[in-house]
Design an enzyme around this catalytic site. Structure first.
Site, PDB file in Angstrom:
ATOM      1  N   TYR A 170       0.851  -1.191   0.000  1.00 31.18           N
ATOM      2  CA  TYR A 170       0.000   0.000   0.000  1.00 31.18           C
ATOM      3  C   TYR A 170       0.891   1.247   0.000  1.00 31.18           C
ATOM      4  CZ  TYR A 170      -3.669  -3.359   1.227  1.00 31.18           C
ATOM      5  OH  TYR A 170      -4.537  -4.420   1.229  1.00 31.18           O
ATOM      6  N   GLU A 257       1.843  -8.666  -3.567  1.00 28.51           N
ATOM      7  CA  GLU A 257       2.395  -9.276  -4.787  1.00 28.51           C
ATOM      8  C   GLU A 257       3.327 -10.445  -4.502  1.00 28.51           C
ATOM      9  OE1 GLU A 257       4.019  -6.549  -7.971  1.00 28.51           O
ATOM     10  OE2 GLU A 257       3.408  -5.149  -6.432  1.00 28.51           O
ATOM     11  N   GLY A 654     -24.259 -32.104   0.334  1.00 32.93           N
ATOM     12  CA  GLY A 654     -24.021 -32.822  -0.914  1.00 32.93           C
ATOM     13  C   GLY A 654     -25.230 -33.615  -1.368  1.00 32.93           C
ATOM     14  N   GLU A 660     -19.868 -28.914  -7.413  1.00 31.14           N
ATOM     15  CA  GLU A 660     -18.997 -27.913  -6.795  1.00 31.14           C
ATOM     16  C   GLU A 660     -19.309 -27.693  -5.323  1.00 31.14           C
ATOM     17  OE1 GLU A 660     -18.749 -24.397  -9.157  1.00 31.14           O
ATOM     18  OE2 GLU A 660     -17.881 -25.495 -10.832  1.00 31.14           O
TER      19      GLU A 660
HETATM   20  P1  NAP Z   1     -14.522 -30.471  -8.657  1.00 28.99           P
HETATM   21  O1  NAP Z   1     -13.732 -29.343  -8.132  1.00 28.99           O
HETATM   22  O2  NAP Z   1     -15.837 -30.213  -9.232  1.00 28.99           O
HETATM   23  O3  NAP Z   1     -13.581 -31.190  -9.711  1.00 28.99           O
HETATM   24  C1  NAP Z   1     -13.978 -32.324 -10.387  1.00 28.99           C
HETATM   25  C2  NAP Z   1     -12.983 -32.622 -11.494  1.00 28.99           C
HETATM   26  O4  NAP Z   1     -13.441 -33.757 -12.193  1.00 28.99           O
HETATM   27  C3  NAP Z   1     -12.835 -31.517 -12.497  1.00 28.99           C
HETATM   28  O5  NAP Z   1     -11.451 -31.339 -12.736  1.00 28.99           O
HETATM   29  C4  NAP Z   1     -13.566 -32.007 -13.739  1.00 28.99           C
HETATM   30  O6  NAP Z   1     -12.828 -31.455 -14.764  1.00 28.99           O
HETATM   31  C5  NAP Z   1     -13.489 -33.514 -13.593  1.00 28.99           C
HETATM   32  N1  NAP Z   1     -14.674 -34.228 -14.082  1.00 28.99           N
HETATM   33  C6  NAP Z   1     -15.981 -33.926 -13.887  1.00 28.99           C
HETATM   34  N2  NAP Z   1     -16.771 -34.835 -14.466  1.00 28.99           N
HETATM   35  C7  NAP Z   1     -15.962 -35.747 -15.041  1.00 28.99           C
HETATM   36  C8  NAP Z   1     -16.184 -36.936 -15.780  1.00 28.99           C
HETATM   37  N3  NAP Z   1     -17.408 -37.370 -16.056  1.00 28.99           N
HETATM   38  N4  NAP Z   1     -15.119 -37.613 -16.216  1.00 28.99           N
HETATM   39  C9  NAP Z   1     -13.866 -37.197 -15.953  1.00 28.99           C
HETATM   40  N5  NAP Z   1     -13.594 -36.076 -15.259  1.00 28.99           N
HETATM   41  C10 NAP Z   1     -14.632 -35.355 -14.793  1.00 28.99           C
HETATM   42  O7  NAP Z   1     -14.741 -31.561  -7.534  1.00 28.99           O
HETATM   43  P2  NAP Z   1     -13.734 -32.188  -6.500  1.00 28.99           P
HETATM   44  O8  NAP Z   1     -12.338 -32.044  -6.882  1.00 28.99           O
HETATM   45  O9  NAP Z   1     -14.267 -33.538  -6.267  1.00 28.99           O
HETATM   46  O10 NAP Z   1     -13.976 -31.313  -5.224  1.00 28.99           O
HETATM   47  C11 NAP Z   1     -15.286 -31.257  -4.628  1.00 28.99           C
HETATM   48  C12 NAP Z   1     -15.509 -29.918  -4.000  1.00 28.99           C
HETATM   49  O11 NAP Z   1     -14.646 -29.761  -2.891  1.00 28.99           O
HETATM   50  C13 NAP Z   1     -15.223 -28.786  -4.938  1.00 28.99           C
HETATM   51  O12 NAP Z   1     -16.171 -27.769  -4.750  1.00 28.99           O
HETATM   52  C14 NAP Z   1     -13.885 -28.315  -4.512  1.00 28.99           C
HETATM   53  O13 NAP Z   1     -13.684 -26.941  -4.779  1.00 28.99           O
HETATM   54  C15 NAP Z   1     -13.914 -28.600  -3.041  1.00 28.99           C
HETATM   55  N6  NAP Z   1     -12.562 -28.782  -2.536  1.00 28.99           N
HETATM   56  C16 NAP Z   1     -11.866 -27.682  -2.266  1.00 28.99           C
HETATM   57  C17 NAP Z   1     -10.591 -27.817  -1.830  1.00 28.99           C
HETATM   58  C18 NAP Z   1      -9.798 -26.597  -1.500  1.00 28.99           C
HETATM   59  O14 NAP Z   1      -8.653 -26.688  -1.172  1.00 28.99           O
HETATM   60  N7  NAP Z   1     -10.351 -25.427  -1.555  1.00 28.99           N
HETATM   61  C19 NAP Z   1     -10.016 -29.055  -1.677  1.00 28.99           C
HETATM   62  C20 NAP Z   1     -10.772 -30.172  -1.958  1.00 28.99           C
HETATM   63  C21 NAP Z   1     -12.046 -30.021  -2.417  1.00 28.99           C
HETATM   64  P3  NAP Z   1     -13.089 -31.732 -16.306  1.00 28.99           P
HETATM   65  O15 NAP Z   1     -14.573 -31.836 -16.427  1.00 28.99           O
HETATM   66  O16 NAP Z   1     -12.492 -30.552 -17.009  1.00 28.99           O
HETATM   67  O17 NAP Z   1     -12.341 -32.963 -16.592  1.00 28.99           O
END
Ligand code: NAP
Ligand code: SF4
Length: 677
Positions: A170, A257, A654, A660
């Site tokens: 800042y 940054e 869920g 998401e």
């Molecule tokens: P996600 O973030 O929705 O990711 C799912 C992944 O699977 C995506 O990369 C998607 O990318 C792929 N996908 C979806 N449908 C598919 C299919 N039919 N075949 C193959 N690939 C497919 O879900 P998640 O990783 O299970 O996490 C669940 C939730 O927990 C999310 O909201 C996430 O943000 C949260 N979370 C957050 C953190 C954090 O550190 N903030 C850590 C863990 C989980 P493509 O469709 O491009 O392949």
């Protein structure tokens, strides 16, 4: 047990001469968005008053610009604007007359987000929107007098003091380092010249507010910038602001940054307080330390070591407004601990959304999300003890309902039990401890190892059934998906199936990244060891080079596995991760040699590996293991059965919507429904 004996340092008052702080914990400044929100002053008043009632000794507000060059939203430069603040100061003082509230004066300089923004030199910040206007002599004089005017108005509005932020990239800090100050006049060049502006701000502010008003200066005790401030410059600046009249110096470890995490979950608790301790030996005024101090025992240890006179907790006060009171009453096991995820606070702030908290959705919604006691308690069954079920059960029971919580597994926690196993996410254990304790405190009947079916629930005659049965991992329809090489993410994280040395991870969302972290990790988690953390991010706590960083490519231990993270989308891999922490996860994995590939079409899995098209070209990933992290589907069979049986039921978490879904949305959704039950 009464805790002042357990935390003698926390509960020892601090005499500032003209006033006194009742204890050593303050709520650090956070820009929440309430500053600009409709009805924002009323909402801020309740937000801060709740923390005042919760026992904190001093509160620092979110940053308030002193003029329109510093930002248009919530500036304080006229008596009329000052009058609007009165509700904040009066409500806090009415909540507890012993609590001090100071207003932070924030001049973002080149980060102000307005074309009128100003800086010592016309150098655009990597994260700023505009090239700032270089200040001329008259412009500098205007800024100085605007700071003084703002501070005087803060006093007029009823604040007990002001905090001047002299760090983080800042305005004041951009004078301090050569990277952003190329001037050759009396405001640039030598360090004596570069610190002239911040020191003059302090002098003018003190002159404007008189001797009996708290003036805090936030100094970058480690700015994490290559070419940032050297240690002797920090000490020189500290002594100069002390001579110019500050009451307290607050150490900050940040430059927006900089590419070193300083508050994210992979930062060890109290990692930076040793730097405050070193500066404390050089100065005569009290010092505040901060960063990843999230529980009273951590704060007590910091104070007992002599690292600081006061401990600032910012995000922990979002997570639990009653943190200090609970410590005082010996109820620390009831503290809802900040897990440093940034998901609902900083990620929101930096994307223009209202700040809140993943573990406490009431944060910043105190006037809207109210857990009012019920007149007619109901008998409620909650099925599933994951984040959504736990949040619903605890809020409903707090309001007076009689809650029975069913869990098919042998422990509570659901997806939290996966998260806590990921190196860097150890804090999730605290959330589980909190819920375990609140189940007892709120008298919730917990039935573990019990799969509740529709008939049994119907037979119990509950007034309501809440279905929080969560999710099932998605199994993509790909030829060979049942091949022995394929492992689901739950089995991978729980270590139920062996993982080979060459691995493809299908899906690069939050869980894909978590799994990549887990299987490439080696040695002690950096989050649990300050030396490992310092090595991984190139921080030198011992020699304190400029900025505190070595500039040498940091060393990151690796399991040696060859891992490729795949996604179908053509977006950058990791784009869906949190705004303020995603880059740290990407950087760590890249340093461990993880490949990240987008635009992948999955064709089939066989003994050779994973067959794909990448950018339309055939590509075979010759791997031993394919871990599927392809999102989730809702599990709601029980809900459908209850509906068919005419039992009143609702869905949370869920089971309601899996797309998401993360813990933030699950807890938020469940808490809001329970507030209405
Ligand atoms: P996600 O973030 O929705 O990711 C799912 C992944 O699977 C995506 O990369 C998607 O990318 C792929 N996908 C979806 N449908 C598919 C299919 N039919 N075949 C193959 N690939 C497919 O879900 P998640 O990783 O299970 O996490 C669940 C939730 O927990 C999310 O909201 C996430 O943000 C949260 N979370 C957050 C953190 C954090 O550190 N903030 C850590 C863990 C989980 P493509 O469709 O491009 O392949
Ligand atoms: Fe802490 Fe996460 Fe809540 Fe932010 S959202 S206050 S980091 S628990």
């Amino acid at each position: 047990m009464s805790s002042p004996t357990r935390y003698p340092h926390i509960f020892s008052p601090l005499d500032l001469g003209f006033t006194r702080l009742k204890n050593r914990i303050l709520m650090g400044s956070m820009h929440t968005g309430l500053e600009e929100a409709p009805n924002g002053f009323v909402r801020q008043a309740e937000f801060f008053a709740e923390r005042a009632r919760g026992g904190v000794g001093m509160i620092i507000t979110g940053g308030i610009p002193p003029n329109s060059e510093a930002g248009r939203g919530s500036k304080l430069s006229t008596p009329e604007e000052a009058e609007q603040h009165r509700i904040v100061t009066e409500t806090v003082h009415a909540a507890d007359p012993d609590v001090k509230i100071c207003m932070q004066i924030l001049h973002p300089g080149p980060l102000a987000g307005t074309p009128d923004c100003v800086a010592p030199s016309a150098i655009k910040s990597r994260i700023g929107r505009y090239v700032p206007n270089e200040l001329d002599e008259a412009g500098i004089e205007k800024q100085l007098s605007d700071f003084a005017n703002c501070a005087a108005l803060a006093r007029f509005a009823g604040y007990d003091g002001v905090e001047i932020i002299g760090s983080a990239g800042y305005l004041l800090s951009t004078f301090l380092v050569e990277k952003t100050n190329r001037r050759t006049d009396q405001w640039g060049g030598s360090f004596e010249n570069r610190m002239r502006f911040p020191v003059e701000v302090v002098r003018r502010v003190r002159e404007a507010v008189g001797p009996d008003f708290i003036v805090i200066f936030r100094i970058a005790a480690m700015d994490m910038l290559e070419g940032g401030m050297a240690w002797d410059e920090i000490v020189t600046l500290g002594k100069a602001v002390e001579a110019a009249g500050v009451t307290i110096v607050s150490t900050h470890f940040c430059w927006h940054e900089a590419q070193v995490p300083t508050i994210a979950t992979m930062v060890p608790r109290a990692a930076f307080t040793q730097v405050t301790g070193r500066l404390r030996k050089e100065l005569g005024v009290p010092l505040i330390t901060s960063n990843r101090i999230n529980m009273p025992d951590v704060a007590e240890a910091v104070l007992a070591r002599g690292d600081a006179d006061l401990v600032s907790m910012a995000r922990p006060m979002l997570a639990d407004p009653d943190l200090v009171r609970k410590a005082a009453e010996g109820r620390e096991d009831e503290i809802n601990t900040c897990i440093a995820c940034n998901q609902a606070c900083l990620d929101h702030t930096f994307t223009g959304r209202m700040t809140s908290c993943l573990v406490n959705p009431r944060a910043c919604y105190e006037t809207e999300l109210v857990y009012a006691p019920v007149e007619k308690p109901k008998r409620i069954a909650v099925v599933g003890a994951g984040p959504a079920g736990l949040a619903y059960a605890v809020v409903a029971a707090e309001r007076g309902h009689k809650v029975t919580l069913y869990e098919a597994g042998s422990e509570i926690g659901g997806q939290f039990n996966l998260a806590r196993r990921i190196p860097g996410k150890e804090e999730f254990v605290e959330t589980l401890r909190y819920y375990r304790r609140m189940i007892d405190v709120r008298g919730i009947e917990l039935r573990l190892n019990t799969r509740a079916d529709a008939d049994a629930l119907k037979a119990q005659g509950y007034d309501e059934v809440v279905v929080a049965t969560g999710i099932a991992p998605r199994k993509p329809e790909i030829e060979g998906i049942d091949h022995p090489k394929v492992v689901g993410y739950i089995d991978a994280i729980l270590g139920r199936k062996p993982i080979g040395n060459r691995v493809a991870i299908m899906g690069a969302g939050g869980i894909g990244f978590d799994v990549a972290e887990l299987i490439t990790h080696a040695g002690t988690s950096a989050a649990l060891d300050v030396d490992v953390f310092a090595r991984e991010w190139g921080i030198d706590f011992v020699n304190h080079p400029r900025g505190g960083v070595t500039g040498v490519t940091p060393h990151v231990e690796s399991s040696g596995r060859e891992v490729t993270l795949l996604q179908r989308k053509t977006d950058a891999v990791g784009k869906t991760l949190g705004r303020t922490t995603g880059w740290t996860h990407r950087m760590t994995l890249l340093k461990r040699g993880v490949q990240m590939i987008n635009g992948v079409e999955y064709l089939k899995i066989d003994d050779e590996g994973l067959h794909t098209l990448v950018g339309g070209q055939p590509r075979l990933f010759e791997v031993d293991t394919i871990i599927v992290c392809a999102g989730q589907l809702p599990l709601r069979d029980l809900y459908d059965e209850l509906e068919n049986d005419g039992v009143k039921a609702s869905l949370v978490g869920g089971a309601f919507e899996a797309v998401e879904l993360d813990a933030k949305r699950a807890i938020d959704h469940a808490s809001k429904l329970a507030a209405l039950a």
